[in-house]
Design an enzyme around this catalytic site. Sequence first.
Site, mmCIF file in Angstrom:
data_model
loop_
_atom_site.group_PDB
_atom_site.id
_atom_site.type_symbol
_atom_site.label_atom_id
_atom_site.label_comp_id
_atom_site.label_asym_id
_atom_site.label_seq_id
_atom_site.Cartn_x
_atom_site.Cartn_y
_atom_site.Cartn_z
ATOM 1 N N GLU A 56 49.357 40.617 48.969
ATOM 2 C CA GLU A 56 48.727 40.791 47.657
ATOM 3 C C GLU A 56 47.208 40.684 47.802
ATOM 4 O O GLU A 56 46.707 40.087 48.753
ATOM 5 C CB GLU A 56 49.306 39.726 46.697
ATOM 6 C CG GLU A 56 48.736 39.654 45.312
ATOM 7 C CD GLU A 56 48.823 40.925 44.483
ATOM 8 O OE1 GLU A 56 48.408 41.989 44.974
ATOM 9 O OE2 GLU A 56 49.228 40.835 43.306
ATOM 10 N N ASP A 57 46.499 41.278 46.863
ATOM 11 C CA ASP A 57 45.041 41.262 46.959
ATOM 12 C C ASP A 57 44.428 39.924 46.546
ATOM 13 O O ASP A 57 43.447 39.485 47.111
ATOM 14 C CB ASP A 57 44.434 42.427 46.142
ATOM 15 C CG ASP A 57 44.976 42.515 44.713
ATOM 16 O OD1 ASP A 57 45.647 41.564 44.234
ATOM 17 O OD2 ASP A 57 44.723 43.543 44.060
ATOM 18 N N ASP A 93 45.174 34.410 41.472
ATOM 19 C CA ASP A 93 44.230 33.940 40.454
ATOM 20 C C ASP A 93 44.903 32.773 39.719
ATOM 21 O O ASP A 93 44.915 31.656 40.216
ATOM 22 C CB ASP A 93 43.893 35.145 39.563
ATOM 23 C CG ASP A 93 42.868 34.865 38.481
ATOM 24 O OD1 ASP A 93 42.070 33.939 38.634
ATOM 25 O OD2 ASP A 93 42.855 35.595 37.473
ATOM 26 N N PHE A 138 34.732 37.913 38.798
ATOM 27 C CA PHE A 138 35.619 39.076 38.768
ATOM 28 C C PHE A 138 35.211 40.014 39.893
ATOM 29 O O PHE A 138 34.114 40.555 39.895
ATOM 30 C CB PHE A 138 35.592 39.787 37.419
ATOM 31 C CG PHE A 138 36.767 40.696 37.264
ATOM 32 C CD1 PHE A 138 37.997 40.207 36.836
ATOM 33 C CD2 PHE A 138 36.679 42.044 37.608
ATOM 34 C CE1 PHE A 138 39.106 41.037 36.742
ATOM 35 C CE2 PHE A 138 37.783 42.878 37.514
ATOM 36 C CZ PHE A 138 38.997 42.372 37.082
ATOM 37 N N ARG A 141 37.787 50.772 43.008
ATOM 38 C CA ARG A 141 38.748 50.408 44.054
ATOM 39 C C ARG A 141 38.337 50.823 45.456
ATOM 40 O O ARG A 141 38.619 50.133 46.422
ATOM 41 C CB ARG A 141 40.092 51.102 43.799
ATOM 42 C CG ARG A 141 41.001 50.333 42.911
ATOM 43 C CD ARG A 141 42.403 50.927 43.039
ATOM 44 N NE ARG A 141 43.125 50.799 41.791
ATOM 45 C CZ ARG A 141 43.715 49.682 41.382
ATOM 46 N NH1 ARG A 141 43.674 48.601 42.128
ATOM 47 N NH2 ARG A 141 44.352 49.652 40.230
HETATM 48 P P1 IMP Z 1 47.349 36.066 38.456
HETATM 49 O O1 IMP Z 1 48.723 36.385 37.960
HETATM 50 O O2 IMP Z 1 46.514 35.428 37.408
HETATM 51 O O3 IMP Z 1 47.346 35.260 39.746
HETATM 52 O O4 IMP Z 1 46.610 37.442 38.694
HETATM 53 C C1 IMP Z 1 46.800 38.222 39.754
HETATM 54 C C2 IMP Z 1 46.476 39.669 39.418
HETATM 55 O O5 IMP Z 1 45.339 39.752 38.560
HETATM 56 C C3 IMP Z 1 46.102 40.405 40.673
HETATM 57 O O6 IMP Z 1 47.211 41.111 41.175
HETATM 58 C C4 IMP Z 1 44.990 41.333 40.245
HETATM 59 O O7 IMP Z 1 45.520 42.600 39.952
HETATM 60 C C5 IMP Z 1 44.425 40.745 38.977
HETATM 61 N N1 IMP Z 1 43.117 40.104 39.179
HETATM 62 C C6 IMP Z 1 42.827 38.786 39.100
HETATM 63 N N2 IMP Z 1 41.538 38.544 39.329
HETATM 64 C C7 IMP Z 1 40.973 39.746 39.583
HETATM 65 C C8 IMP Z 1 39.639 40.133 39.924
HETATM 66 O O8 IMP Z 1 38.695 39.332 40.057
HETATM 67 N N3 IMP Z 1 39.441 41.461 40.114
HETATM 68 C C9 IMP Z 1 40.444 42.380 40.000
HETATM 69 N N4 IMP Z 1 41.712 42.050 39.695
HETATM 70 C C10 IMP Z 1 41.975 40.745 39.484
HETATM 71 MG MG MG Z 2 47.330 43.202 41.681
#
Ligand code: IMP
Ligand code: MG
Length: 173
Positions: free
Chosen positions: A97-98, A101, A150, A163
């Site tokens: 995963e990228d 968060d 972000f 992207r």
């Molecule tokens: P989480 O469920 O809050 O952990 O969010 C994860 C998802 O939020 C990732 O798969 C990303 O697609 C998106 N995301 C969270 N932070 C960023 C960011 O800083 N830039 C771009 N996408 C983000």
């Molecule tokens: Mg994602």
Amino acid sequence: MEELDLKVMYEQDEIQKRIKEVAEQIDNDYKGKEITVICVLKGAIFFTVDLVTKMKTPIKLEMMQVSSYVGTKSTGNITIKKDLESSIEGKDVLIVEDIVDTGRTLKCLKDYLLSKKPNSLKIAVLTDKAERREVDIHVDYVGFVIPNKFVVGYGFDVDEKGRNLPYIGYLEE
Ligand code: IMP
Ligand code: MG
């Protein structure tokens, strides 16, 4: 198209150098095994390609798409938009995963994949916004622990923009 106003967080060469280290760590942990790599679309495509091409361990590649974000705020909802194509039962699975968060996306995805009874399940993320975590989720491999900004570029988008930038930048607030 409107230009994105970004500052650089990690340059292309720093990203590749760190991914090489993570690839070596993974190779050491999976000696003699085959890994079913699950690339989480779309953001993790870039990291997945660079990671698996630096690994020596044989892999099978799967893609999943889940969504949780609209714009720069979490909606808290996760939907599976694209599911696995093959069974992962008994397989050694690595989610790629990228970013982690709040942790909600990966927690949800992990629970879903565990229900498919893999032999093992680990997680690799390129970036970890550790201070933002809201749910308890263990991540096995982390490229960079990043501040609460972000990020855009190298797979990260802001409403689908940015992207394909070769570096990881961040939006100035
Ligand atoms: P989480 O469920 O809050 O952990 O969010 C994860 C998802 O939020 C990732 O798969 C990303 O697609 C998106 N995301 C969270 N932070 C960023 C960011 O800083 N830039 C771009 N996408 C983000
Ligand atoms: Mg994602």
